[in-house]
Write a protein that holds these residues in place. Structure first.
Motif, PDB file in Angstrom:
ATOM      1  N   GLN A   1      71.404  16.193  41.999  1.00 18.86           N
ATOM      2  CA  GLN A   1      71.133  17.633  41.943  1.00 18.86           C
ATOM      3  C   GLN A   1      72.379  18.405  41.490  1.00 18.86           C
ATOM      4  OE1 GLN A   1      67.953  19.557  42.546  1.00 18.86           O
ATOM      5  NE2 GLN A   1      67.674  17.532  41.612  1.00 18.86           N
ATOM      6  N   ALA A   2      73.014  17.840  40.461  1.00 15.69           N
ATOM      7  CA  ALA A   2      74.164  18.501  39.846  1.00 15.69           C
ATOM      8  C   ALA A   2      73.679  19.181  38.584  1.00 15.69           C
ATOM      9  CB  ALA A   2      75.247  17.480  39.510  1.00 15.69           C
ATOM     10  N   GLU A   3      74.081  20.397  38.374  1.00 13.36           N
ATOM     11  CA  GLU A   3      73.622  21.106  37.178  1.00 13.36           C
ATOM     12  C   GLU A   3      74.687  21.115  36.087  1.00 13.36           C
ATOM     13  OE1 GLU A   3      71.479  24.725  38.217  1.00 13.36           O
ATOM     14  OE2 GLU A   3      69.860  23.328  38.742  1.00 13.36           O
ATOM     15  N   VAL A   4      75.826  20.521  36.395  1.00 10.33           N
ATOM     16  CA  VAL A   4      76.869  20.368  35.394  1.00 10.33           C
ATOM     17  C   VAL A   4      77.372  18.932  35.452  1.00 10.33           C
ATOM     18  CG1 VAL A   4      79.167  21.063  34.625  1.00 10.33           C
ATOM     19  CG2 VAL A   4      77.608  22.783  35.556  1.00 10.33           C
ATOM     20  N   ALA A   5      77.475  18.308  34.280  1.00 14.24           N
ATOM     21  CA  ALA A   5      78.039  16.962  34.211  1.00 14.24           C
ATOM     22  C   ALA A   5      79.185  16.952  33.212  1.00 14.24           C
ATOM     23  CB  ALA A   5      76.972  15.958  33.802  1.00 14.24           C
ATOM     24  N   TYR A   6      80.258  16.282  33.589  1.00 21.98           N
ATOM     25  CA  TYR A   6      81.410  16.151  32.686  1.00 21.98           C
ATOM     26  C   TYR A   6      81.539  14.706  32.255  1.00 21.98           C
ATOM     27  CZ  TYR A   6      82.838  20.776  34.282  1.00 21.98           C
ATOM     28  OH  TYR A   6      82.876  22.111  34.561  1.00 21.98           O
TER      29      TYR A   6
END
Lengths: 831, 422
Positions: free
Chosen positions: B114-119
């Motif tokens: 449930q992460a809305e940003v991935a690096y």
């Protein structure tokens, strides 16, 4: 909740969450550390605190404790040693600090550290008080297995700025200094560069290591990597004697230890070699600011006065004490009730008491030169006994109004920053942004000069007089006010920025009313603290001196003689010289031949704080003792004694034998000081963290406090009700309101006579908003002309977006003779 | 093995084109979980698949995800593309040739976390590759596969690439996070683990590129299919990077549990020039060196078996060493590497590798005293078990085991003995 464990076989019970290294310390077991410091978060970098930890074994399936054959909990030790500084204790643990395995592990770490360490202890300033040296003696091998020729060679005299030098070979990369600057001070101006054994401390600021707290890094550096410019190669720690003192530069009252040594350079007499923090967890913990650490050199300035002078044939010439005192006494006698005593909060209570008594006996007035009101209100509404910024927590609030604590009282700034980080609600109210804003939950911005209106607005919202309705403020003010209402304890720091004397009087009153509205007067961490311009301004109020609201010229009107002690009104404003020139007798008592002294008929040489016994009363109303560290400069006397000697010639009986005896009279005559004695002020109790013992590696080289924690005076209570007073509103009309703002490094006599900080003294310049610069059509590098009251000055200028609209700022005490906010006309200088 | 799971570009031509990837079932897995599965169900699938981290530690991936602190947001997913282990070059091939499957894996992980940003944290040398990934991410956004409210759900996802600055240590997940935050790349104290306090202090999943690239097919084809590959405890395939004295160096995707012998002699063509195999570094520079005995060669390459013969699988960069090579020379290179790459944060690694490097200088000059071989071993042993992060142990393991297992190679260099070995 508490946790019980055994450390080397002895049971110890500590609060849950205690780090193992601290638990061991409380039990009296020293686990060696380099990177860990009890004031900072653990990082586990140096790895020297290795111990064996045995934990109760549990059944994986049921979670139940396993028992050994005899029915005791089965303890399992892991394969590896663990770092005691990073691990919080657990119930039933068995910890081995002194086992062979743990000692072997630590020996290996010390050996690794020494491979890259130059071992130049014989010429190292830290030698003798060096954690690495001590732990090498304890854990090091007698012989090196590392070849000397393989040692890394790095810069040994690298200036991080003009105050702090780095020896890169000695650095063991523990990061205490960088973490201190980042975590505790919020000035991350030094940091690591590169990696591995090439890792090095660098500074990113200009000037280098630009922080008011940089000197503290030399205390907590566990090796001789960081040293101060004035102590390095100056003495060996074991040659030093120490004396307790109190910092004379601001109202915080930081506890100091002065390290001294007898030196040929001073004809075999003692010299102050360094100023170190002395632990007082209620005042300064183990920190001091750089002004307190580095400015003391003025006491050894060759410009110090060494004999009295009297005016003969229009010239000041050296004279005997007898001649000078007789001449001064004659002048005062002739003036009698038209004599005026003028002094500053630079003096100690003993000096101020004697001066006040002398002036009272003559029927004259004793005027306090520090032009800020509220000392009488502090006596009633000051903070309660036991107040300690270090104990503030989530349920407490602090309001700071009309002050820039980073510049005026750096250690208060530091401790409030940390309180805010612990969850204390910090409210900062000022006409402009100050550095405390970064940590404030509520920032209240008011128009320049309207601090009182803001305070009254807060008061209104806390249930004050409905008549205050017109001071109701914006949303920021409202949320600040409700935060104050919600908080259990509220401490209020008020200053004088942007206010004249009448303004500070109204502000003090408004703040006192906020305190009263909380109904917790006299409780700890409740009440007022005045951000005084001097260390002992509160003491001066307590001893009975009062400022002249209308200014010194009013006090001098009709005066025949003036006795000026530790003040330089003419130096502050050369245009104010005229009334002094008209006096029949002007007596000036100081360390230096000040501008005022140059006009005097009699000049009396006084002693510096390092030579003195006495007491200061801090802004938090803690009475603290100073002890003499070095012999007095020949020819000078302590102020109280000069005053007493002068009094004798006027047949006024004042104590002239010893400072403690003067204090006895204070304790008999001054209401809040009744019954106090020097012994009370010298009382100490154990403090945490322990510093200054044999385990220097734990807390650093700050000194343990063996000479007194001081006594905090109880406020008298509200007494008769205060009425709020409609404050004057400042208006600059078409002009700019020029507001002097206090800077730590000003052009005061202490700084001017200590060359070390010269490069950091705030330059005299007008600070204007960029929009104002554009409006005035100023070019980038030019000068401006400012004029007010028929006077004009040409000044350089600088831009800052923090300047409020309609204002200009100028550093106080930087050379412009202006102490109150003043409307000025600014125009481009035609040069 | 007939079909690749991770190196699917070897089976499907131009799968690095989005249309080709989509034609071959690309983003079906991601879309289906976003539409139909809860994050918990996805974590459960990955747990059941037995997938373990391919970056080196071999920690069960689904279990790692389940450690995320509940109810704390925002969360982050970080793809560890800092591939820097000597001899490891698998992630590069995956990202160059099969990029969309990797990016879909990142997306699946982000949904599960449930992460809305991935690096995507790439090593500095992957400059051109990173630019290409940026273009692929743009294509995904244009295709509606990344962005706001995906497939009509409430789940949104953005992806960003980030280039490191050239430090080996930034492959360690907490040092990576420090670097990603713009700080000096040094490992953090653990606990707290990234799942509790990771990027910017928020719950964070850090997974290796190869680990993530496994996810789309696990979701798409199911746990039962996946568990048939590999061994009971080490499921699936592994991309083995083979280098050193080998006829056919390169990446080989084989089921976990394949023996060293099969990899080296059947797939990678054996040792060139008729030489005999002498030793194997099974996990690049970061694990004990193994003598190439029959026992070792017949050992299965999985997370359980390699430790049984005294080393570990790590990221499975198999460096093959033949009889012409002096092991002391190999270890001197490894020590140079670690001395150069030690971040300097903790004492044993920083000063220990510096010390070892200087002993090796004398060993390679043939000026070492006999006792210095023992000293080298002692210094290496002293480092182990005392460091802040795993790199410290890695830095010494290959050396100490080499002294134990190949002592004659070191003794050859002692002052006064015969001159240099080949």
């Amino acid at each position: 909740m508490s946790v019980t464990l055994t450390i080397d076989g002895t049971e110890v019970t500590v609060p849950e969450g205690t780090l193992l290294v601290d638990a061991a310390k409380r039990r009296g077991t020293d686990v060696p550390v380099f990177c860990y410091h009890p004031k900072m978060k653990p990082v586990g970098m140096c790895r020297v605190c290795l111990v064996e930890i045995g934990r109760p074994a549990r059944d994986r399936a049921t979670g139940e404790s396993l028992l050994d054959e005899s029915g005791n909990p089965l303890i399992q030790f892991g394969p590896n040693l663990e770092t005691a500084c990073t691990i919080t204790v657990g119930q039933g643990w068995q910890v081995r600090v002194s086992s062979e395995k743990a000692i072997q592990g630590r020996k290996e770490i010390v050996e690794y550290l020494l491979t890259s360490h130059p071992l130049d202890c014989p010429i190292c300033d830290k030698g003798g008080e060096c954690p690495l040296q001590d732990l090498t003696m304890g854990h090091g091998s007698g012989e090196s297995r590392f070849l000397f020729d393989d040692k890394i060679r790095l810069a040994k005299h690298y200036p991080l700025g003009e105050l702090i030098f780095l020896d890169r070979e000695r650095c063991i990369q523990c990061a205490r200094c960088t973490r201190f600057q980042d975590e505790i001070v919020g000035d991350p101006v030094i940091g690591f560069y590169e990696r591995g054994r090439r890792l090095e401390i660098v500074t990113y600021s200009d000037p280098g290591f630009d922080s008011y707290f940089s000197g503290n890094t030399t205390d907590i550096c566990p090796v001789g990597a960081l040293t101060t410019a004035d102590f390095r190669f100056g003495a060996r720690p074991w040659e030093l004697n120490s004396a307790a003192s109190i910092c004379p530069h601001c109202p915080v009252g930081c506890n100091l230890t002065l390290s001294t040594r007898r030196e040929a350079s001073n004809a075999g007499r003692d010299v102050v070699k360094r100023v170190m923090p002395r632990q007082n967890e209620q005042v300064n913990e183990i920190w001091i600011c750089d002004k307190g650490r580095f400015v003391h050199h003025y006491a050894r300035s060759p410009e110090r006065l060494t004999s009295p002078r009297v005016r003969k044939n229009g010239k000041l010439v050296k004279a005997s004490w007898n001649e000078a005192l007789t001449r001064a006494a004659e002048g005062l006698k002739g003036a009698a009730s038209s004599a005026v005593g003028i002094a500053s909060g630079r003096l100690m209570n003993e000096d101020l008491f004697n001066l006040k008594e002398l002036m009272a006996a003559l029927g004259g007035r004793a005027i306090l030169v520090d032009s800020m009101a509220g000392g009488n209100l502090i006596q009633r509404y000051g903070v309660g006994v036991g107040s300690n910024l270090g104990s503030l927590g989530k349920r407490d609030a602090v309001l700071v109004i009309a002050a820039d604590l980073h510049e005026e009282a750096p250690i208060w700034w530091l401790r409030l920053k940390q309180a805010a980080e612990r969850g204390t609600t910090l409210i900062v109210a000022n006409a402009r942004a100050t550095r405390l804003d970064d940590y404030a939950k509520h920032r209240v911005r008011y128009d320049p000069g309207e601090a009182v209106q803001a305070a009254l607005g807060v008061l209104l919202l806390n249930g004050g007089d409905p008549e205050l309705a017109r001071f109701e403020g914006d949303r920021a003010l409202k949320s600040a006010a409700s935060a104050i209402k919600r908080a259990r304890n509220v401490t209020i720091f008020f200053g004088q920025e942007g206010l004249n004397y009448a303004g500070t009087e109204a502000l003090a009153r408004a703040c006192a009313l906020i305190t009263e509205s909380k109904g917790r007067l006299g409780k700890s961490n409740n009440g007022l603290v005045a951000v005084w311009p001097r260390a002992n301004t509160q003491g001066a109020w307590d001893m009975g001196l009062r400022p002249e609201p209308a200014g010194l010229h009013r006090a001098l009107a009709g005066a025949k003689a003036a006795y000026i002690v530790a003040a330089d009104p003419v130096g502050d404003d050369p245009a104010a010289a005229a009334p002094f020139e008209k006096l029949s007798t002007l007596i000036v008592q100081d360390l230096f031949l000040t501008a005022t002294a140059e006009l005097a008929d009699v000049v009396l040489p006084a002693q510096a704080f390092v030579e003195r016994a006495g007491t200061f009363t801090s802004g938090e109303r803690r009475v603290q003792r100073l002890y003499p560290a070095v012999g007095a400069l020949a020819g000078s006397l302590p102020d109280w004694k000069i005053v007493a000697n002068l009094a004798h010639r006027l047949e006024v009986d004042l104590e002239d034998k010893a400072a403690p005896l003067v204090f006895e009279r204070i304790a008999a005559a001054v209401p809040d000081y009744l019954g106090l004695s020097y012994d009370d002020l010298a009382a100490v109790e154990p403090q945490w963290p322990e510093v200054g013992g044999a385990d220097l590696y734990f807390g650093g080289t700050a000194y343990a406090n063996k000479q007194g924690l001081g006594v905090q005076l109880a406020p008298r209570g509200a007494g008769r009700p205060l009425k709020w007073k409609a404050p004057p509103r400042a208006s600059a009309g078409k002009d700019l309101l020029l507001t002097p703002v206090t800077v730590l490094y000003d052009r005061g006599s202490a700084l001017r006579h200590s060359s070390l900080l010269e490069g950091r003294i705030a330059p005299l310049q007008l600070i204007l908003h960029p929009d104002e610069i554009e409006r005035l059509g100023l070019s980038e590098a030019g000068e401006v002309e400012i004029s007010w009251d028929g006077r004009s000055e040409r000044l350089k200028f600088a831009a800052s977006t923090d300047v409020p609209p309609g204002s200009a700022l100028v550093p106080r005490g930087a050379g412009l003779a202006l102490s109150d906010p003043t409307p000025v006309t600014v125009r481009r200088s035609n040069s | 093995m007939t079909e690749h799971i991770v190196l699917r570009h070897r089976d499907i031509e131009r799968i690095d084109r989005l249309e080709v990837y989509l034609e071959n079932g690309g983003f079906r897995a991601f879309e289906s979980i976003v539409r139909k599965k809860s994050p918990e169900q996805v974590i459960d699938i990955v747990k059941k698949s037995g997938l373990r981290g391919r970056g080196g530690a071999g920690f069960p991936t689904g279990v790692k995800w389940s450690f995320l602190t509940p109810d704390v947001h925002p969360r982050y997913v970080v793809a560890n593309a800092d591939e820097s282990e000597p001899g490891t070059f698998k992630d590069r091939e995956i990202m160059e040739r099969n990029p969309f499957q990797f990016l879909e894996g990142v997306a699946i992980c982000a949904y599960a976390a449930q992460a809305e940003v991935a690096y995507i944290y790439c090593r500095a040398e992957f400059w051109d590759l990173t630019l290409e990934l940026d273009r692929k991410i743009e294509q995904l956004k244009e295709a509606g596969l990344l962005g706001k409210k995906l497939f009509g759900s409430d789940f949104s996802l953005e992806m960003y690439t980030h280039l490191g600055a050239g430090a080996y240590i930034c492959g360690e997940e907490t040092a990576l996070l420090e670097s990603l935050e713009g700080k000096l790349g040094q490992p953090r104290l653990r606990p707290p683990f990234p799942a509790a306090e990771g990027l910017y202090g928020k719950p964070t999943v850090v997974n290796n590129v190869e680990t993530l690239t496994n996810l789309p097919l696990i979701i798409d084809r199911g746990v039962d299919w996946y568990r048939k590959i590999g061994t009971e405890k080490s499921t699936g395939t592994k991309v083995f990077s083979v280098s050193g004295n080998i006829e056919l160096p390169g990446n080989y995707e084989l089921p976990l549990g394949t023996t060293f012998r099969e990899l080296i002699f059947e797939h990678a063509g054996g040792i060139p020039n008729g030489h005999a195999i002498k030793a194997i570094l099974p996990a690049g520079a970061s694990a004990p060196i193994l003598p190439a005995s029959d026992e070792v060669l017949d050992t299965k390459m999985d997370y359980e078996s390699v430790p049984e013969v005294g080393s570990s699988l790590g990221s499975a960069s198999i460096i093959v060493i033949d009889e012409t090579v002096n092991i002391a020379w190999v270890e001197s290179k490894i020590t140079d590497f670690f001395e150069h790459e030690s971040c300097g944060k903790c004492t044993p690694c920083r000063d220990g590798t510096y010390w070892m490097k200087h002993i090796f200088e004398r060993i390679m000059d043939d000026t070492a005293q006999a006792h210095e071989i023992d000293l080298l071993h002692t210094v290496g042993i002293g480092i182990q078990g005392k460091c802040l992060c795993a790199l410290g142990d890695f830095a010494a393991l290959a050396v100490t085991t080499a002294v134990e297992r190949f002592r004659p190679d070191f003794d050859l260099h002692v002052q006064g003995k015969s001159s240099k070995a080949a």
